[in-house]
Design an enzyme around this catalytic site. Structure first.
Site, PDB file in Angstrom:
ATOM      1  N   GLY A  78      -8.282 154.014 -57.353  1.00 35.56           N
ATOM      2  CA  GLY A  78      -8.889 154.806 -58.415  1.00 35.56           C
ATOM      3  C   GLY A  78      -8.081 154.920 -59.685  1.00 35.56           C
ATOM      4  O   GLY A  78      -8.239 155.896 -60.424  1.00 35.56           O
ATOM      5  N   GLY A  79      -7.182 153.961 -59.982  1.00 34.92           N
ATOM      6  CA  GLY A  79      -6.437 154.036 -61.235  1.00 34.92           C
ATOM      7  C   GLY A  79      -5.631 155.318 -61.320  1.00 34.92           C
ATOM      8  O   GLY A  79      -5.004 155.750 -60.352  1.00 34.92           O
ATOM      9  N   GLU A 113      -1.260 143.299 -63.838  1.00 36.23           N
ATOM     10  CA  GLU A 113      -0.437 144.508 -63.824  1.00 36.23           C
ATOM     11  C   GLU A 113       0.426 144.683 -65.065  1.00 36.23           C
ATOM     12  O   GLU A 113       0.995 145.763 -65.265  1.00 36.23           O
ATOM     13  CB  GLU A 113       0.469 144.509 -62.586  1.00 36.23           C
ATOM     14  CG  GLU A 113      -0.265 144.587 -61.274  1.00 36.23           C
ATOM     15  CD  GLU A 113      -0.925 145.927 -61.017  1.00 36.23           C
ATOM     16  OE1 GLU A 113      -0.794 146.825 -61.865  1.00 36.23           O
ATOM     17  OE2 GLU A 113      -1.569 146.070 -59.970  1.00 36.23           O
ATOM     18  N   ASN A 147      -4.784 145.524 -59.844  1.00 40.82           N
ATOM     19  CA  ASN A 147      -5.008 146.351 -61.018  1.00 40.82           C
ATOM     20  C   ASN A 147      -6.489 146.451 -61.348  1.00 40.82           C
ATOM     21  O   ASN A 147      -7.228 147.075 -60.594  1.00 40.82           O
ATOM     22  CB  ASN A 147      -4.191 145.884 -62.225  1.00 40.82           C
ATOM     23  CG  ASN A 147      -4.113 146.967 -63.298  1.00 40.82           C
ATOM     24  OD1 ASN A 147      -4.109 148.158 -62.992  1.00 40.82           O
ATOM     25  ND2 ASN A 147      -4.059 146.584 -64.552  1.00 40.82           N
ATOM     26  N   SER A 174       3.363 152.703 -61.438  1.00 36.73           N
ATOM     27  CA  SER A 174       2.106 152.657 -60.703  1.00 36.73           C
ATOM     28  C   SER A 174       1.661 154.074 -60.355  1.00 36.73           C
ATOM     29  O   SER A 174       2.477 154.992 -60.268  1.00 36.73           O
ATOM     30  CB  SER A 174       2.277 151.854 -59.409  1.00 36.73           C
ATOM     31  OG  SER A 174       1.147 151.989 -58.570  1.00 36.73           O
ATOM     32  N   THR A 178      -8.393 148.783 -56.615  1.00 32.60           N
ATOM     33  CA  THR A 178      -7.234 148.941 -55.754  1.00 32.60           C
ATOM     34  C   THR A 178      -7.833 149.218 -54.394  1.00 32.60           C
ATOM     35  O   THR A 178      -9.022 149.507 -54.289  1.00 32.60           O
ATOM     36  CB  THR A 178      -6.360 150.106 -56.258  1.00 32.60           C
ATOM     37  OG1 THR A 178      -5.840 149.773 -57.555  1.00 32.60           O
ATOM     38  CG2 THR A 178      -5.196 150.424 -55.335  1.00 32.60           C
TER      39      THR A 178
END
Length: 581
Positions: free
Chosen positions: A483-484, A431, A412, A463, A392
């Protein structure tokens, strides 16, 4: 025992909700957040302008593209279009026009804050059975690789919306730097070359992906000039025709033909029906600062607000590090529990956001924290998360007039779906994995989800993106990170450091830690804690687990007393650039 504990927890939250209602708290019928009142801000600050600009992004070419557009007479929103489109060309491992973004914008004229939701949506033919193995487990290949993993992209529509409603320049002017770089070429940085090498086996499954990313069967060599004429053409069509240049006509036909030929289920109607949306941002007050952040379908703003509301009952500044970390982790734990239970697309799910954002709800959560002992996360099956990766990107902008843009964009996972739609240069996102494809089974980032985040036609997946603007009496920050699932906690920690008075450079360089309820571990960057702090946290009952990969935060700050702008790009990403001009 698991079920009885869960029943007690849910019963407690229902009782708390009832108590809040009887006490006069307001709850929106549609689950929409109420705006919190702003803290006292110097009256002169509202009309103050910095007179110069600052941009921080993950790639110097993107930062420079933003300044190029500002030099043409554009504002922060035109620059945001330029930076995002350029990142689509030079940083495709993290974001692009085949993905989506979320943005918090502040328009100086009228002192207005708005949230732009350009999140991807599920196609009409979505079928959960396509993502489930025969044994009922999630099919990770379908969810993460190839066209079935891709939602309908939102970034092109979001960029068009920003340009038309908030920009000063035409799309042709704002997209010109990205088109030029895609057409004339650039030198890929080490991270892009490494990402292509990491994903080469999956890229080789798709001929158009090979043609784009593996010339001569190999990733681009160091120093090589890499051109992307197909994406240049797609960007030119968007520049000339706006939404029609991507969601209808030539590009749309090529996208659908490529997806369907490879086993996907997009239709022209899916693309034609996509809309980026404006939503009211979430606003929370903490220690005299007003934090403007992302609402659902982002879970980030709700979690950040809930954590800050819990922490508002403690004086973290007077605590030793082990005690401070203890309370922050416990607040993270409780916010992520609620993330799993409640949150989803607000157009499909009614969420008790007024409860989750209520200071009274936070009071109850705070009372459940023991001062010297960790709270076990034992109500759900254990789930091990993958390393979150940096797949991201985020950039921050303040322009000379005081307009601000905090934009987090993504495809993603690394290189998204690895699937390039032939003839378009568009690398599609993956995603669909961000839906709860199998309830209470973790996605690639280890996050759990309920039916609130189940896939449905046209629905936006939840998200963690958390673009935020922090406004105090004398200082302002524009902040965000990739960073997820760690996006939420990294942005939270950055906000806390800013409120503690730290500079942009100090904020992005800080070592980080993370807890997301399940798995019940504290992920720690090397060097975050000294030996004494680690020992103290272990004695409290925490399991500390090293994590190597963390997000590349990009921060811009404005000291309104001195009228000084500061921009910093995360030192973990050498090719990033924070620049004041």
């Amino acid at each position: 025992m698991i079920f009885s504990l869960r029943a007690v927890a849910l019963r407690g939250r229902v009782l708390l909700l009832a108590a809040l209602c009887s006490g006069g708290a307001a709850f929106a019928a549609d689950g929409a957040p109420r705006a919190a009142p702003a803290p006292a801000v110097n009256a002169a600050a509202i009309s103050q302008r910095p007179g110069h600009a600052a941009i921080a992004s993950a790639n110097f070419l993107a930062t420079n593209a933003g300044f190029e557009v500002l030099a043409k007479g554009g504002n922060a929103f035109d620059a945001a279009v330029a930076v995002a489109a350029t990142l689509s060309v030079v940083e495709p491992e993290s974001s692009g026009i085949g993905g989506g973004f979320m943005a918090v914008l502040h328009r100086a004229k009228g002192d207005r804050d708005v949230f732009i939701d350009a999140r991807e949506t599920a196609p009409a033919a979505v079928d959960r059975k396509d993502y489930v193995n025969a044994d009922g487990s999630p099919n990770r290949d379908a969810a993460l690789k190839g066209p079935l993993s891709a939602g309908i992209p939102g970034e092109p529509a979001g960029l068009v919306l920003i340009a038309k409603r908030y920009g000063r320049l035409s799309l042709q002017q704002s997209l010109a730097p990205a088109i030029r770089i895609a057409r004339d070429g650039f030198q890929p940085d080490p991270r892009l070359r490494d990402s292509i090498a990491e994903q080469k086996q999956d890229l080789r499954r798709w001929p158009a992906s090979v043609a784009k990313y593996l010339p001569n069967g190999k990733p681009p060599a160091e120093g090589a000039i890499w051109r992307d004429p197909d994406q240049a053409r797609t960007l030119e069509l968007i520049a000339a025709h706006g939404d029609d240049g991507f969601y209808r006509g030539e590009t749309a036909k090529k996208l659908v033909a490529a997806v369907q030929a490879a086993g996907g289920n997009w239709t022209l109607a899916d693309l034609d029906g996509y809309r980026a949306k404006e939503r009211a941002p979430i606003v929370v007050n903490y220690r005299g600062y007003r934090i403007v952040t992302a609402p659902p379908p982002s879970s980030g703003g709700v979690a950040i607000a809930e954590i800050l509301n819990i922490l508002s009952g403690f004086d973290l500044t007077r605590m030793a590090q082990p005690q401070r970390v203890h309370y922050i982790v416990e607040a993270m734990r409780r916010a992520f529990r609620d993330h799993n239970d409640y949150l989803g697309d607000p157009d499909f799910v009614t969420m008790p956001l007024d409860m989750l954002l209520s200071p009274f709800y936070a009071d109850g959560l705070r009372q459940s924290i023991l001062p010297d002992k960790a709270t076990p996360s034992s109500m759900l099956p254990r789930a091990e998360a993958s390393e979150p990766g940096m797949h991201t990107t985020h950039f921050s902008i303040i322009d000379a007039d005081g307009n601000m843009a905090a934009v987090t964009s993504t495809v993603n996972y690394v290189m998204g779906s690895t699937f390039v739609a032939a003839g378009t240069g568009v690398l599609l996102n993956d995603e669909m994995d961000d839906f709860a494809l199998v309830p209470n089974k973790p996605n690639v980032y280890g996050l759990l989800g309920s039916v609130a985040n189940a896939p449905k036609p046209g629905k936006r997946m939840l998200s963690s993106m958390s673009p935020s603007i922090v406004i105090g009496a004398d200082r302002t920050a524009v902040i965000g990170s990739p960073g997820g699932s760690t996006i939420i906690t990294q942005v939270l920690e950055g906000i806390l450091h800013f409120i503690d008075g730290e500079s942009a450079q100090q904020i992005v360089a800080h070592k980080r830690f993370h807890h997301q309820y399940m798995p019940d571990v504290v992920n720690v960057e090397q060097g975050t804690f000294d030996a004494a702090t680690s020992d103290a946290l272990t004695r409290m009952g925490y399991t500390l687990k090293p994590r190597a990969s963390w997000g590349f935060m990009n921060v811009v700050t404005w000291d309104r007393k001195t009228n000084q702008l500061d921009a910093a790009s995360d030192p973990r990403r050498p090719s990033g650039l924070g620049k004041v001009q």
